[in-house]
Design a protein around this motif. Structure first.
Motif, mmCIF file in Angstrom:
data_model
loop_
_atom_site.group_PDB
_atom_site.id
_atom_site.type_symbol
_atom_site.label_atom_id
_atom_site.label_comp_id
_atom_site.label_asym_id
_atom_site.label_seq_id
_atom_site.Cartn_x
_atom_site.Cartn_y
_atom_site.Cartn_z
ATOM 1 N N GLU A 20 16.514 44.963 22.977
ATOM 2 C CA GLU A 20 17.415 45.933 23.695
ATOM 3 C C GLU A 20 16.780 46.627 24.782
ATOM 4 O OE1 GLU A 20 20.761 49.191 22.790
ATOM 5 O OE2 GLU A 20 20.100 48.282 21.019
ATOM 6 N N MET A 21 17.422 46.528 25.939
ATOM 7 C CA MET A 21 16.765 47.472 26.962
ATOM 8 C C MET A 21 16.813 48.748 27.034
ATOM 9 S SD MET A 21 18.402 45.202 30.294
ATOM 10 C CE MET A 21 19.949 45.368 29.982
ATOM 11 N N PRO A 22 15.829 49.650 27.477
ATOM 12 C CA PRO A 22 16.113 50.855 27.112
ATOM 13 C C PRO A 22 17.290 51.443 28.274
ATOM 14 C CG PRO A 22 14.055 50.638 28.076
ATOM 15 C CD PRO A 22 14.576 49.185 27.883
ATOM 16 N N GLU A 23 18.475 51.862 27.737
ATOM 17 C CA GLU A 23 19.233 52.282 28.846
ATOM 18 C C GLU A 23 20.074 53.507 28.211
ATOM 19 O OE1 GLU A 23 23.201 49.801 28.024
ATOM 20 O OE2 GLU A 23 21.368 48.474 28.810
ATOM 21 N N GLU A 24 20.917 53.921 28.936
ATOM 22 C CA GLU A 24 21.729 55.278 28.862
ATOM 23 C C GLU A 24 22.728 54.773 27.677
ATOM 24 O OE1 GLU A 24 23.359 57.138 31.994
ATOM 25 O OE2 GLU A 24 21.239 56.896 33.192
ATOM 26 N N ALA A 25 23.294 55.773 26.681
ATOM 27 C CA ALA A 25 24.360 55.361 25.876
ATOM 28 C C ALA A 25 25.160 56.778 25.665
ATOM 29 C CB ALA A 25 23.772 55.001 24.498
ATOM 30 N N HIS A 26 26.481 56.564 26.054
ATOM 31 C CA HIS A 26 27.396 57.674 26.028
ATOM 32 C C HIS A 26 28.511 57.426 25.191
ATOM 33 C CE1 HIS A 26 24.567 59.078 29.160
ATOM 34 N NE2 HIS A 26 24.958 58.076 29.621
ATOM 35 N N SER A 275 21.215 71.425 38.113
ATOM 36 C CA SER A 275 21.670 70.719 37.066
ATOM 37 C C SER A 275 23.126 69.656 37.545
ATOM 38 C CB SER A 275 22.050 71.239 35.946
ATOM 39 O OG SER A 275 22.926 72.339 36.238
ATOM 40 N N VAL A 276 24.083 70.367 38.621
ATOM 41 C CA VAL A 276 24.952 69.513 38.894
ATOM 42 C C VAL A 276 24.793 68.564 39.931
ATOM 43 C CG1 VAL A 276 27.239 69.609 39.901
ATOM 44 C CG2 VAL A 276 26.479 71.622 38.549
ATOM 45 N N ASP A 277 23.555 68.935 40.637
ATOM 46 C CA ASP A 277 23.186 67.888 41.722
ATOM 47 C C ASP A 277 22.522 66.479 41.067
ATOM 48 O OD1 ASP A 277 23.927 69.446 43.913
ATOM 49 O OD2 ASP A 277 22.173 70.293 44.075
ATOM 50 N N SER A 278 21.912 66.763 39.743
ATOM 51 C CA SER A 278 21.218 65.792 39.232
ATOM 52 C C SER A 278 22.130 65.279 38.295
ATOM 53 C CB SER A 278 19.694 66.259 38.799
ATOM 54 O OG SER A 278 20.395 67.374 37.598
ATOM 55 N N ILE A 334 28.316 62.852 27.290
ATOM 56 C CA ILE A 334 27.591 62.826 28.542
ATOM 57 C C ILE A 334 27.157 64.157 29.223
ATOM 58 C CG2 ILE A 334 29.168 62.077 30.495
ATOM 59 C CD1 ILE A 334 27.145 60.362 31.668
ATOM 60 N N LEU A 335 28.209 64.983 29.077
ATOM 61 C CA LEU A 335 28.364 66.391 29.762
ATOM 62 C C LEU A 335 27.041 67.155 28.954
ATOM 63 C CD1 LEU A 335 32.199 67.020 30.643
ATOM 64 C CD2 LEU A 335 30.101 66.934 32.240
ATOM 65 N N THR A 336 27.436 67.197 27.444
ATOM 66 C CA THR A 336 26.417 67.816 26.509
ATOM 67 C C THR A 336 25.400 67.260 26.759
ATOM 68 O OG1 THR A 336 28.348 67.864 24.703
ATOM 69 C CG2 THR A 336 26.326 68.313 24.055
ATOM 70 N N LYS A 337 24.961 66.202 27.179
ATOM 71 C CA LYS A 337 23.546 65.967 27.233
ATOM 72 C C LYS A 337 22.863 66.787 28.499
ATOM 73 C CE LYS A 337 22.563 61.267 25.945
ATOM 74 N NZ LYS A 337 22.591 59.956 26.301
ATOM 75 N N GLN A 338 23.536 66.842 29.420
ATOM 76 C CA GLN A 338 23.100 67.462 30.689
ATOM 77 C C GLN A 338 23.363 68.847 30.714
ATOM 78 O OE1 GLN A 338 21.813 66.224 33.191
ATOM 79 N NE2 GLN A 338 22.013 67.366 35.006
ATOM 80 N N ILE A 343 29.270 75.112 27.158
ATOM 81 C CA ILE A 343 30.230 75.124 28.468
ATOM 82 C C ILE A 343 31.378 74.476 28.232
ATOM 83 C CG2 ILE A 343 28.089 75.543 30.022
ATOM 84 C CD1 ILE A 343 29.178 72.396 30.955
ATOM 85 N N LEU A 344 31.647 73.572 27.187
ATOM 86 C CA LEU A 344 32.610 72.642 27.109
ATOM 87 C C LEU A 344 34.243 73.445 27.051
ATOM 88 C CD1 LEU A 344 31.175 70.021 24.644
ATOM 89 C CD2 LEU A 344 31.541 69.726 27.042
ATOM 90 N N ASP A 345 34.200 74.382 26.308
ATOM 91 C CA ASP A 345 35.560 74.797 26.202
ATOM 92 C C ASP A 345 35.963 75.406 27.441
ATOM 93 O OD1 ASP A 345 35.910 73.953 23.700
ATOM 94 O OD2 ASP A 345 35.474 75.985 23.037
#
Ligand SMILES: C[S@@+](CC[C@H](N)C(=O)[O-])C[C@H]1O[C@@H](n2cnc3c(N)ncnc32)[C@H](O)[C@@H]1O
Length: 381
Positions: A20-26, A275-278, A334-338, A343-345
């Protein structure tokens, strides 16, 4: 490398090892609480309902059962189906039951006294909530069930082991964010936005290029796994026909408002601008023309049919609260990871208000979004 005997001489052939390629998982939000994907995926369920007729057409008109009944589609062996990017259910169960019933009916019309057995494989990233999926498997299903973890951009199954592949609302997730758009020195640097709008040419180009690579990997892997003459039905959110900018689609606007809600948190001093820019969404919504070109370039499948589905929810009024919950169920991981989960609520309160303020625009634009379907047939080598 494994030595094999070939025509009485010893030759070395390369054995493909599946890594398996290392890749993002969300994966989507697991479980079955109020914010879960299983409770907030009625739009995706509508896609599966709208695609029912596509599956019937594919099985009845494109699957050559009669001429291959003693070879490829031997009824004494299990008929194997895989759902790529299944998430936690229940949508995947509707799709799989539908495929099983349609294929079973075709077998029954040919063979009066033989019962075909079905094996359904549920594929998603290994960190998908498979426990939730297995716990909620329908009791009265007509198939054997198995999980098949791993990225669908790599091999998941042995060679020529699948008769039917299905993938709904998953292939627009890229394996990763294109690196140029996060590089401050690149002309494709995507400052201040979390996705492409369609006007910044370098950014769109980087996203398309990643989609091109990913779709080719997906097709190459499936070409190995699906038997010659086997079918694959895909549903994917796409770009409506014509010169439409992504920012003018409902999906594009949903993403833009999510970005602006994050910027509100920056202005309130809750998260940093950096953090938003990235942060960028690894998703691409292709046009029909792009899909046709990429499938042709790949060369392993014939594109039997492509078009837009008639989604049943497009006749309903836009619902800001429900849409916000749906976007949260998809994006929470994906939002939690960053940004962390604190902040979610607040983020989704701001987001719901923005959706409500833009009610009239959304009510109009969401209707124009294109949910595309494709019927592909594995070429016989
Ligand atoms: C929006 S959900 C769709 C789920 C389901 N097919 C449906 O229609 O309700 C997209 C799913 O695709 C999965 N996915 C995205 N990229 C994937 C990959 N490379 N390999 C396997 N699954 C992937 C996600 O983890 C997620 O569960």
């Amino acid at each position: 490398m494994a030595p094999t005997m070939d025509n009485n001489t010893t030759t070395i052939t390369t054995v493909e090892i599946i890594k398996e390629m290392p890749e993002e998982a969300h994966p989507m939000k697991g479980g079955d609480d109020l914010n879960s994907y299983s409770q907030n995926s009625c739009y995706q369920k509508g896609v599966i309902e709208a695609a029912k007729a596509v599956i019937v057409e594919a099985v009845h008109e494109k699957m050559d059962l009669e001429n291959n009944i003693i070879t490829t589609f031997d009824p004494s062996k299990p008929f194997r189906i895989a759902d790529f990017g299944c998430s936690t259910g229940p949508n995947t169960f509707f799709a799989m039951q539908n495929i099983v019933e349609v294929v079973d009916n075709r077998y029954k019309s040919l063979l009066k006294n033989q019962q075909v057995e079905f094996h359904v494989y549920f594929n998603d990233h290994a960190n998908n909530d498979f426990n939730m999926l297995f716990r909620s498997l329908p009791q009265n299903r007509d198939y054997f069930a198995a999980g098949a973890p791993g990225s669908f951009y790599s091999r998941v199954f042995p060679k020529a082991s699948l008769h039917f592949a299905h993938c709904s609302y998953a292939l627009h997730w890229l394996s990763k964010v294109p690196k140029e758009i996060q590089d401050k020195n690149s002309p494709a640097y995507n400052k201040g936005r979390i996705h492409y709008t369609g006007t910044e040419k370098q950014v769109v180009k980087a996203y398309f290029s990643q989609f091109q690579k990913d779709l080719d990997s997906f097709l190459k892997a499936r070409a190995q796994e699906i038997v010659g003459g086997g079918l694959m039905v895909i549903q994917i959110p796409g770009l409506p026909s014509g010169e439409v900018l992504f920012s003018r689609t409902g999906a594009g606007m949903l993403h833009a408002l999510l970005g602006s809600s994050l910027m509100d948190l920056v202005n309130m001093g809750i998260i940093s601008e950096e953090s938003v820019d990235s942060f960028n969404l690894p998703q691409y919504h292709p046009s029909i023309e792009e899909l046709e070109m990429l499938i042709e370039m790949n060369g392993s499948f014939t594109l039997e049919k492509i078009g837009a589905l008639n989604h049943p929810m497009k006749n309903l009024a836009f619902d800001a609260q429900m849409t916000s919950l749906q976007v949260r169920a998809i994006m929470e991981g994906i939002l939690t990871k960053q940004f962390g989960d604190k902040i979610l609520d607040q983020l989704f309160e701001i987001y719901t208000n923005k959706l409500q303020e833009n009610y009239i625009v959304f009510d109009k634009e969401i209707r124009k979004d294109a949910d595309l379907f494709l019927i592909l047939k594995r070429k016989i080598n």
